[in-house]
Design an enzyme around this catalytic site. Structure first.
Site, mmCIF file in Angstrom:
data_model
loop_
_atom_site.group_PDB
_atom_site.id
_atom_site.type_symbol
_atom_site.label_atom_id
_atom_site.label_comp_id
_atom_site.label_asym_id
_atom_site.label_seq_id
_atom_site.Cartn_x
_atom_site.Cartn_y
_atom_site.Cartn_z
ATOM 1 N N HIS A 271 -50.936 1.298 5.867
ATOM 2 C CA HIS A 271 -49.974 0.127 5.125
ATOM 3 C C HIS A 271 -50.591 -1.330 5.159
ATOM 4 O O HIS A 271 -50.728 -1.994 4.291
ATOM 5 C CB HIS A 271 -48.665 0.249 6.002
ATOM 6 C CG HIS A 271 -47.483 -0.443 5.450
ATOM 7 N ND1 HIS A 271 -46.978 -0.470 4.172
ATOM 8 C CD2 HIS A 271 -46.680 -1.503 6.116
ATOM 9 C CE1 HIS A 271 -46.062 -1.336 4.115
ATOM 10 N NE2 HIS A 271 -45.820 -1.925 5.318
ATOM 11 N N ASP B 136 -38.199 -6.039 7.685
ATOM 12 C CA ASP B 136 -37.235 -4.882 7.512
ATOM 13 C C ASP B 136 -37.049 -3.823 8.599
ATOM 14 O O ASP B 136 -36.549 -3.063 8.688
ATOM 15 C CB ASP B 136 -37.534 -4.356 6.075
ATOM 16 C CG ASP B 136 -38.867 -3.865 5.786
ATOM 17 O OD1 ASP B 136 -39.872 -4.490 6.375
ATOM 18 O OD2 ASP B 136 -38.967 -2.876 4.868
ATOM 19 N N HIS B 137 -38.137 -4.098 9.510
ATOM 20 C CA HIS B 137 -38.252 -3.055 10.642
ATOM 21 C C HIS B 137 -38.147 -3.666 11.946
ATOM 22 O O HIS B 137 -38.077 -2.908 12.872
ATOM 23 C CB HIS B 137 -39.759 -2.273 10.663
ATOM 24 C CG HIS B 137 -40.052 -1.730 9.231
ATOM 25 N ND1 HIS B 137 -40.205 -0.182 9.294
ATOM 26 C CD2 HIS B 137 -40.177 -2.343 8.075
ATOM 27 C CE1 HIS B 137 -40.326 0.044 8.101
ATOM 28 N NE2 HIS B 137 -40.309 -1.042 7.312
ATOM 29 N N HIS C 243 -36.926 4.791 3.319
ATOM 30 C CA HIS C 243 -37.508 3.670 2.874
ATOM 31 C C HIS C 243 -37.384 3.490 1.392
ATOM 32 O O HIS C 243 -38.482 3.441 0.854
ATOM 33 C CB HIS C 243 -38.955 3.584 3.432
ATOM 34 C CG HIS C 243 -39.367 2.205 3.644
ATOM 35 N ND1 HIS C 243 -40.171 1.558 2.558
ATOM 36 C CD2 HIS C 243 -39.283 1.168 4.538
ATOM 37 C CE1 HIS C 243 -40.406 0.165 3.006
ATOM 38 N NE2 HIS C 243 -39.982 0.018 4.187
ATOM 39 N N HIS D 207 -43.233 -5.958 9.729
ATOM 40 C CA HIS D 207 -42.570 -6.301 8.631
ATOM 41 C C HIS D 207 -41.026 -6.575 9.035
ATOM 42 O O HIS D 207 -40.374 -5.894 9.686
ATOM 43 C CB HIS D 207 -42.595 -5.514 7.608
ATOM 44 C CG HIS D 207 -43.870 -5.591 6.826
ATOM 45 N ND1 HIS D 207 -44.405 -4.781 6.005
ATOM 46 C CD2 HIS D 207 -45.092 -6.710 6.908
ATOM 47 C CE1 HIS D 207 -45.994 -5.032 5.585
ATOM 48 N NE2 HIS D 207 -46.041 -6.227 5.990
ATOM 49 N N HIS E 192 -44.366 -1.458 12.667
ATOM 50 C CA HIS E 192 -45.016 -2.517 12.372
ATOM 51 C C HIS E 192 -43.971 -3.752 12.252
ATOM 52 O O HIS E 192 -42.920 -3.597 12.845
ATOM 53 C CB HIS E 192 -45.681 -2.394 11.228
ATOM 54 C CG HIS E 192 -44.972 -2.341 9.934
ATOM 55 N ND1 HIS E 192 -44.109 -1.263 9.883
ATOM 56 C CD2 HIS E 192 -44.842 -2.860 8.926
ATOM 57 C CE1 HIS E 192 -43.531 -1.141 8.533
ATOM 58 N NE2 HIS E 192 -43.974 -2.177 7.750
ATOM 59 N N ASP F 106 -43.947 2.778 7.323
ATOM 60 C CA ASP F 106 -44.501 2.494 5.922
ATOM 61 C C ASP F 106 -45.794 3.163 5.906
ATOM 62 O O ASP F 106 -46.619 2.648 6.673
ATOM 63 C CB ASP F 106 -44.486 0.952 5.661
ATOM 64 C CG ASP F 106 -43.070 0.216 5.674
ATOM 65 O OD1 ASP F 106 -42.139 1.214 5.684
ATOM 66 O OD2 ASP F 106 -42.838 -0.931 5.456
HETATM 67 ZN ZN LIG Z 1 -43.996 -2.819 5.792
HETATM 68 ZN ZN LIG Z 2 -40.613 -1.450 5.250
#
Ligand SMILES: [Zn+2]
Ligand SMILES: [Zn+2]
Length: 304
Positions: A137, A64-65, A266, A62, A60, A208
């Site tokens: 998620h 942080d990914h 994570h 977000h 996805h 996630d």
């Molecule tokens: Zn996420």
């Molecule tokens: Zn994440």
């Protein structure tokens, strides 16, 4: 050989202890990346992951990914890369990944292909599939499973010689299960010469997610399950609100699925590097659990 190297094991933002999400899977000389948080390229250098990979799979978008993809593509351009790269991601891939790889440069120096994928798809390869499954998620978040094809049973060369089968193409045909005609006219089937087909390995990466039946389904008998484990039990409500899992929930998924091993990743920055409380909570449910740390490499051997 099949191994996983954890490039980043933290949730939301990098900390001194953990970088954000990133995973390298090495198999038979091929490297695949899954997620690419900020700083992934430096983690690759630090932990000896090849830059000759051709694909990144995003769960996805977000931050942080995926924030790391911009710098990683820039660096590979500076290294005079010519090998193409394909970026796979759920809905929005063109818009989000297209923007990320266009930052800070007029044009890319090597071909970058963006492919949108959706839960339920299967990306077929010669001897494995990448199965795309839904995560819980937020909309359009997926997980990935690498599922090796069943391998041919073991061929017995001594027995073949004993039966007078000349070495060469006939051996190959028998190994694939065909009945062959020998030069002297005898017909011979594979029954005596080839063992039972052997199961391939399965590695599942949830990205996630809250615990879901879909993950249990795809992780059925998996050799390795890599599961979101952002929080401990005292934050169960928060995990639910934010679309994440607790260590114990991840362990319940592993147990229900009958997975062989579970890796918790994570991890929220509130926990220490060893995160003993998460480990204890998971092990109480599923003993074959470990907490990932940056740089950890796990080999996934064949069972037989
Ligand atoms: Zn996420
Ligand atoms: Zn994440």
């Amino acid at each position: 050989m099949l191994s996983i190297t954890f490039l980043g094991t933290g949730a939301a933002c990098p900390s001194v202890e953990r970088n954000v999400a990133g995973l390298a899977l090495a198999r038979e000389g091929e490297t695949l990346l899954f997620d690419c948080g900020e700083g992934t390229q430096r983690q690759m250098m630090r932990y000896g992951v090849s830059f000759a990979f051709r694909e990144i799979f995003f769960t996805h978008y977000h931050a942080d990914h995926m924030l790391g993809v911009t710098g990683l593509m820039r660096t590979m351009g500076l290294q005079d890369r010519t090998l193409p790269v394909t970026l796979y991601g759920p809905r929005g891939a063109d818009r989000v990944l297209g923007a990320a790889i266009g930052l800070g440069i007029e044009r890319n120096r090597f071909p970058i292909d963006i492919k949108e994928i959706a839960a339920g798809e299967r990306i077929r390869r010669d001897d494995y599939d990448i199965v795309v499954f839904p995560a819980d998620h937020r909309a359009d978040t997926v997980g990935f499973a690498l599922v090796e094809h069943t391998r041919l049973g073991r061929f017995n060369p001594e027995r073949a010689r004993k039966l007078g089968v000349p070495e060469g193409p006939l051996w190959g045909k028998l190994h694939k299960g065909e009945t062959v005609e020998l030069p002297d006219g005898r017909r011979l089937g594979p029954e005596d010469l080839v063992g039972q087909p052997r199961r391939g390995r399965t590695v599942v990466y949830t990205g996630d997610t809250r615990p879901t039946l879909g993950v249990i389904e795809v992780a059925r008998g998996a050799d390795l399950l890599i599961h979101d484990s952002t929080f401990g039990e005292e934050e169960r409500a928060r995990a639910e609100e934010t679309g994440h899992s607790t260590a114990a929930q991840a362990a319940e998924v592993a147990r229900e699925a009958g997975a062989r091993r579970l890796v918790l990743t994570h991890i929220s920055p509130r926990y220490t590097r060893e995160a003993p409380e998460l480990l204890a909570e998971a092990k109480a449910v599923f003993p074959e659990s470990i907490v990932a740390r940056d740089g950890l490499t796990i080999d996934v051997p064949f069972v037989d």
